[in-house]
Scaffold this active site. Structure first.
Site: not given
Length: 272
Positions: A81, A112
């Site tokens: 963004e 992960e």
């Protein structure tokens, strides 16, 4: 080392499956209201990290977010963004997620847990000591993130983190930890809820404050935003109208000519 993993503690509520829809929504909202207070307590930690980010980025450095699952996705969202909002290029704020772009939409099993891939992902972008790397993990125990920050520290790279457990391994691996302790989740262990909300609020604060200090906002306006749709072109035109006290058609013409709100205002004021 031992630490209190509040993100895994039992919910303050029981028999969720017996609650009405209204009770579920109301109780989730009650829990959510505690998050901004927790974030407020962490402002000194957030400030310390942002001060470092601004110093590095003023000298041409970049900001990296690295995480897994929800934490990684939120970092990717904030990074993605920044270009449309502040007009920076897509290689200035970079979001990395364990498992790669595929993991944005679906879980990648055991991604992960890698203790080497986080650093490998960073090196693809030629990360250096000019940059800042922020690890994001609600639990503060994600190997992908911790190992990446440990390697960054060895390479002289500034590190920070956003976590919801105090004195977690991730906090200890970070030069500038941010610890937003939101307590047990409504659904036990579901850290995409309050912890995720806290992460999003902190990320908003970090990127917005940094970009303001880098001069990407004029007054309170996004003068460097990308004009990527009709709504933003209209918003930009109205910014120019307000700033220069001219008509909508005049402002629209200036924006079309100069391609950005900032350029349109500056050129007009300079007689161009």
């Amino acid at each position: 080392m031992q630490f209190t993993k509040t993100t895994e503690q039992d919910s303050n509520y029981n028999n969720l499956d017996k609650m009405s829809i209204n009770d579920l929504l109301t109780n989730i909202n009650i829990e959510d209201q505690t998050v901004p207070t927790a974030v407020k307590k962490a402002i000194p930690q957030i400030q310390a990290l942002v001060e470092q980010i601004v110093i590095k980025m003023e000298k041409g450095g970049r900001l990296f977010y690295i995480g897994a699952g929800t934490s990684g996705r939120l970092g990717v969202v904030d990074a993605s963004e920044c270009p449309p909002t502040f007009g920076v290029s897509y290689d200035v704020v970079i979001g990395l997620i364990a498992g790669g772009d595929k993991a944005i939409r679906e879980a990648v099993e055991f991604a992960e847990d890698s203790t080497v891939q986080g650093w490998k992902d960073l090196t693809k972008y030629n990360v250096t000591d000019k940059d800042v790397v922020i690890g994001i993990a609600a639990s503060g125990t994600t190997p992908y993130v911790i190992s990446a920050l440990n390697k960054c520290n060895l390479e002289g790279i500034t590190t920070g983190c956003i976590t919801s457990n105090k004195q977690s391994p991730l906090s200890l691996a970070s030069q500038f930890p941010i610890e937003v302790v939101v307590g047990p989740e409504f659904v036990t262990g579901s850290s995409r809820m309050k912890a995720g909300t806290a992460q999003k609020l902190v990320l908003n604060m970090i990127s917005t404050t940094t970009m303001i200090k880098l001069g990407k906002i004029k007054g309170n306006k996004m003068v460097d935003m990308q004009l990527s749709n009709d709504k933003l072109v209209d918003r930009g035109t109205k910014m120019i109208m307000s700033e220069l006290n001219i008509t909508y058609p005049e402002a629209e013409s200036l924006l079309q000519k100069h391609k950005s709100v900032r350029n349109a205002i500056n050129k007009y004021n300079n007689g161009n």
